[in-house]
Design an enzyme around this catalytic site. Structure first.
Site, short mmCIF file in Angstrom:
data_model
loop_
_atom_site.label_atom_id
_atom_site.label_comp_id
_atom_site.label_asym_id
_atom_site.label_seq_id
_atom_site.Cartn_x
_atom_site.Cartn_y
_atom_site.Cartn_z
N HIS A 169 43.28 42.21 41.76
CA HIS A 169 44.16 41.01 41.74
C HIS A 169 43.43 40.04 40.53
CE1 HIS A 169 45.60 37.38 42.88
NE2 HIS A 169 46.18 37.64 44.12
N GLU A 272 48.11 41.79 37.93
CA GLU A 272 47.39 42.49 38.79
C GLU A 272 47.92 43.94 38.83
OE1 GLU A 272 47.89 40.65 42.66
OE2 GLU A 272 48.09 39.01 41.70
#
Length: 300
Positions: A169, A272
């Site tokens: 992320h 991400e």
């Protein structure tokens, strides 16, 4: 928990050392001729990366990040594992899994003058089995050089197949979210969380004028952030990651979260590398899967 004395067996003079940081938490600091980086051992969470060739870091970390036991932090590269987003069956379990809030163990390290490598592992234990009753040890290999490489490896050591979701992320530092654009997703379908996960189609480059929260499916190609204010491109090259999640909260949502400075949202963009939604993995007994990403900066 590994003590500093135990961790020091993995320390490398002038290149890798361990320290107590905010909240009494342990960090690994990496320095070599190519770059510098820091890794929070809780969550195997990289919090900083800056090549020597760059005036600014590549990775964004909120000035209001809270480093507390069992709590996620805002920024860096959280590891979302073994599911992405809400748990598919139990909404009471934490979003994005438990890996980012558990303490990982350092298992290996090595270094040269220009490249430093550290491997962290998370083994199944009594606590993790209450949320994930599967024998799936996971490791994260981090290689710091002029580029940043990350390799997230899951092994299914159990007797049954498992459904696995995952993502790195990554929060990137940008000059101003309204001036950057993202290439590499042209022609891809995406699920738009801001529109009830409606399926839409990307045409051309992606620009940002408000909250954006999308899962681009079947998107294995490189993505490139073009940042005219910082005079650079950030390239995200990935392998065995078939989804790309793009997120920026914008002003109102960032203000409601409580761990952003008033203008902090302007300086970040999450791109991400993931296996999520329809790209979630089916990992058979005995199978191993590695999601790999390489981040690099290029001048405009």
């Amino acid at each position: 928990m590994q003590s500093l004395d135990a961790l020091n067996r993995y320390a490398i003079p002038e290149h890798l050392f361990f320290r107590f940081g905010p909240g009494g938490q342990i960090f690994a600091d990496i320095r070599n001729r190519s770059a510098s980086a820091s890794v929070f051992l809780q969550g195997a969470h990289l919090t900083a990366f800056q090549p020597r060739s760059q005036y600014d870091p590549l990775i964004w970390l909120s000035e209001k990040s809270r480093f507390a036991v069992g709590k996620s932090i805002r920024g860096g590269i959280p590891v979302c594992w073994p599911w992405f987003g809400p748990h598919p069956d139990n909404p009471q379990l934490p979003a994005h899994g438990f890996a980012r809030t558990h303490l990982w163990i350092v298992s290996e390290s090595s270094s040269s003058d220009t490249s430093t490598r550290i491997i962290l592992t998370l083994e199944p234990n009594e606590e993790t089995r209450t949320q994930w009753p599967h024998e799936t040890p996971v490791s994260l290999e981090i290689v710091v050089s002029e580029t940043l490489e990350m390799h997230l490896t899951t092994h299914n050591a159990g007797s049954e197949s498992v459904v696995l979701g995952e993502a790195l992320h990554t929060y990137f530092l940008v000059g101003d979210i309204q001036s950057v654009y993202l290439e590499g997703l042209d022609g891809c379908d995406y699920l738009d969380k801001t529109a009830g996960f409606a399926r839409q189609h990307q045409e051309g480059k992606l620009t940002f004028t408000g909250e954006t929260d999308r899962i681009y499916v079947n998107s294995p190609s490189d993505c490139v952030i073009h940042d005219p204010r910082m005079h650079r491109r950030i390239r995200i090259s990935k392998k065995q990651a078939d989804s790309t999640v793009v997120w920026t909260p914008w002003a109102d949502k960032a203000a409601a979260m409580g761990d952003y400075t008033p203008e902090g949202w302007r300086q970040m963009l999450c791109v991400e590398s993931a296996n999520a939604a329809e790209n979630t993995l089916q990992l058979s007994s005995g199978q191993t899967h590695t999601l790999s990403v390489c981040y690099s900066a290029e001048p405009l």
